[in-house]
Design an enzyme around this catalytic site. Structure first.
Site, PDB file in Angstrom:
ATOM      1  N   ALA A 127       0.854  -1.193   0.000  1.00  0.00           N
ATOM      2  CA  ALA A 127       0.000   0.000   0.000  1.00  0.00           C
ATOM      3  C   ALA A 127       0.886   1.238   0.000  1.00  0.00           C
ATOM      4  O   ALA A 127       2.096   1.148   0.233  1.00  0.00           O
ATOM      5  CB  ALA A 127      -0.893   0.013   1.238  1.00  0.00           C
ATOM      6  N   LYS A 128       0.314   2.355  -0.273  1.00  0.00           N
ATOM      7  CA  LYS A 128       1.032   3.630  -0.145  1.00  0.00           C
ATOM      8  C   LYS A 128      -0.004   4.740  -0.068  1.00  0.00           C
ATOM      9  O   LYS A 128      -1.125   4.576  -0.545  1.00  0.00           O
ATOM     10  CB  LYS A 128       1.925   3.855  -1.372  1.00  0.00           C
ATOM     11  CG  LYS A 128       2.977   4.919  -1.194  1.00  0.00           C
ATOM     12  CD  LYS A 128       4.075   4.473  -0.253  1.00  0.00           C
ATOM     13  CE  LYS A 128       5.450   4.800  -0.715  1.00  0.00           C
ATOM     14  NZ  LYS A 128       6.433   3.815  -0.304  1.00  0.00           N
TER      15      LYS A 128
END
Ligand code: GLU
Length: 440
Positions: A127-128
């Site tokens: 994720a980011k």
């Protein structure tokens, strides 16, 4: 007015982490990650269903949230969280503050986190996220309110067993402490203490791990050492250049210097400096903290001179798209050790391959950060504090195993290291999808 985010205990300046020249050209990062993915997927004839699943993120969250400024005005800010894949474990990846942050870039960065965790065999997905702001424009108290309001806006999209943020460009342990505090405050009182591991990269006093601060730089240096040992050329006489002198760049430079290696040029958003006799890496860190960038510390050089400085090793530790068809031809080094995410675009990669420059790709080279994040998460879950030596020993074991997997795959398949790293990640994810099947 610029305000330092750095709490007194922290060594690295947060501002310069983003420091790099804006990319003038280069393949857009989301296109770059797709191209890298397709190349490896074709080579291993990745299962068509797995290919479809991995070619798009699972969730793309965009939030617009109001924040009151010190003068009473309200600004509406935009934040992102992209959750690319969770086949191997909870979503995991950093939060960045950057004025040019946009959804496609976050999608690329989230996918890179999936590959990174898979290559290092961490039980995490990718994720980011981040907020589209220039943090230098906000005061300390405004940044606190931005962080808290962003955490509130993300709500239950984040969670200690679901999606675990960490520091990234222009964010640090202080931001994580505010994020944790806000997340905890939103839980029922009897549940609060169960959520310490909702973020990693916290200050050590607030549940962080020893060695997390230097982990990305330390991991880079462990791998450069391994690369040099395999070529029977220790680091004591090596020369290197670094782009970006924030957390990653400054730690990598200072740790390389402790091995006797010599920093001969450095560049960040303020400009570039060089000294063939060597730059004092510790004094440079102090200078950057006081002045917001490398400029003024030594003789100034232009961008082209920086890129053509002869050295053994180049550590890009700033933003994406720095080594492109424009800049790669200028490089005069033996190794590019990628501290940043996505510093080399596919065209730059091709030039490096033609010039015979070795590359330790980002998804392997900068994995030290998320590896020690994993250790922090484990320590929180077990209410333990590990000694620094223990963290470093375990980091060394995990990151060198990722390097060895990549090197061996590159040899067996006769491919470049970036493609090899993707093959390691995709094969692991394919096995997991085949074992578990697709519901229903
Ligand atoms: N932001 C770092 C990265 O890009 C660390 C992520 C983490 O620790 O979750 O790898």
């Amino acid at each position: 007015m610029a305000h330092a985010l750095t709490p007194p205990t922290e060594v690295a300046p947060p501002r310069a982490e983003a420091a790099s020249r804006p990319a003038t050209r280069g393949v857009p990062v989301y296109e770059a990650v797709q191209r890298q993915f397709e190349k490896a997927a074709n080579l291993i004839q990745l299962d068509p269903a797995v290919r479809k699943i991995l070619s798009a993120p699972m969730n793309e969250i965009v939030v617009h949230f109001p924040v009151r400024m010190d003068d009473g005005r309200v600004e509406l800010l935009t934040g992102y969280r992209v959750q690319h894949n969770d086949a191997l474990g909870p979503f995991k990846g950093g939060l960045r503050f950057h004025p040019a942050l946009e959804l496609d870039e976050v999608k690329a960065l989230a996918a890179w986190m999936t590959w990174k965790s898979a290559i290092a065999r961490l039980p995490f997905g990718g994720a980011k996220g981040g907020v589209q702001i220039d943090p230098a424009r906000y005061s300390h108290t405004e940044l606190e309110r931005i962080t808290r309001r962003f955490c509130y806006a993300l709500g239950n999209n984040i969670g200690p067993e679901y999606d675990i943020p960490a520091p990234d460009v222009n964010t640090n342990a202080q931001i994580m402490a505010w994020f944790l505090d806000t997340y905890q405050a939103l839980q029922p009182p009897q549940d609060r203490q169960r959520h310490m591991h909702v973020v990693t990269g916290k200050p050590v006093d607030s549940g962080g791990s020893l060695s997390r601060d230097k982990a990305t730089g330390q991991g880079i240096v462990y791998l450069i050492e391994r690369w040099a040992n395999e070529r029977r050329s220790g680091l004591s006489r090596a020369t290197f250049t670094v782009q970006g002198y924030g957390n990653v760049g400054s730690w990598a430079a200072r740790l390389l210097a402790r091995h006797g290696a010599k920093l001969v040029a450095a560049e960040d958003v303020t400009g570039a400096i060089a000294n063939p006799q060597g730059l004092d890496t510790e004094a440079l860190a102090v200078h950057v903290r006081a002045n917001g960038g490398v400029v003024g510390f030594a003789r100034a050089v232009d961008h082209e001179t920086f890129f053509s400085t002869p050295a053994d090793i180049f550590v890009p530790a700033a933003l994406a798209n720095q080594i492109t068809a424009d800049t790669a031809p200028m490089l005069n080094v033996r190794l590019v050790a990628e501290g940043a995410n996505g510093p080399t675009d596919p065209e730059g990669d091709e030039v490096l391959r033609r010039k015979g420059i070795d590359v330790i790709p980002d998804v392997v080279c900068n994995a030290g950060g998320v590896i020690v994040s994993y250790f922090e998460w484990l320590q929180n879950k077990q209410s333990e504090y590990w000694a620094l030596e223990e963290v470093d020993r375990k980091l060394h074991a995990k990151i060198t195993a990722a390097y060895d997997r990549t090197r061996d795959t590159a040899r067996q398949r006769r491919v470049d290291w970036r493609t090899a790293a993707y093959i390691v990640a995709l094969s692991h994810l394919e096995t997991v999808y085949k074992q578990r099947g697709i519901f229903p």
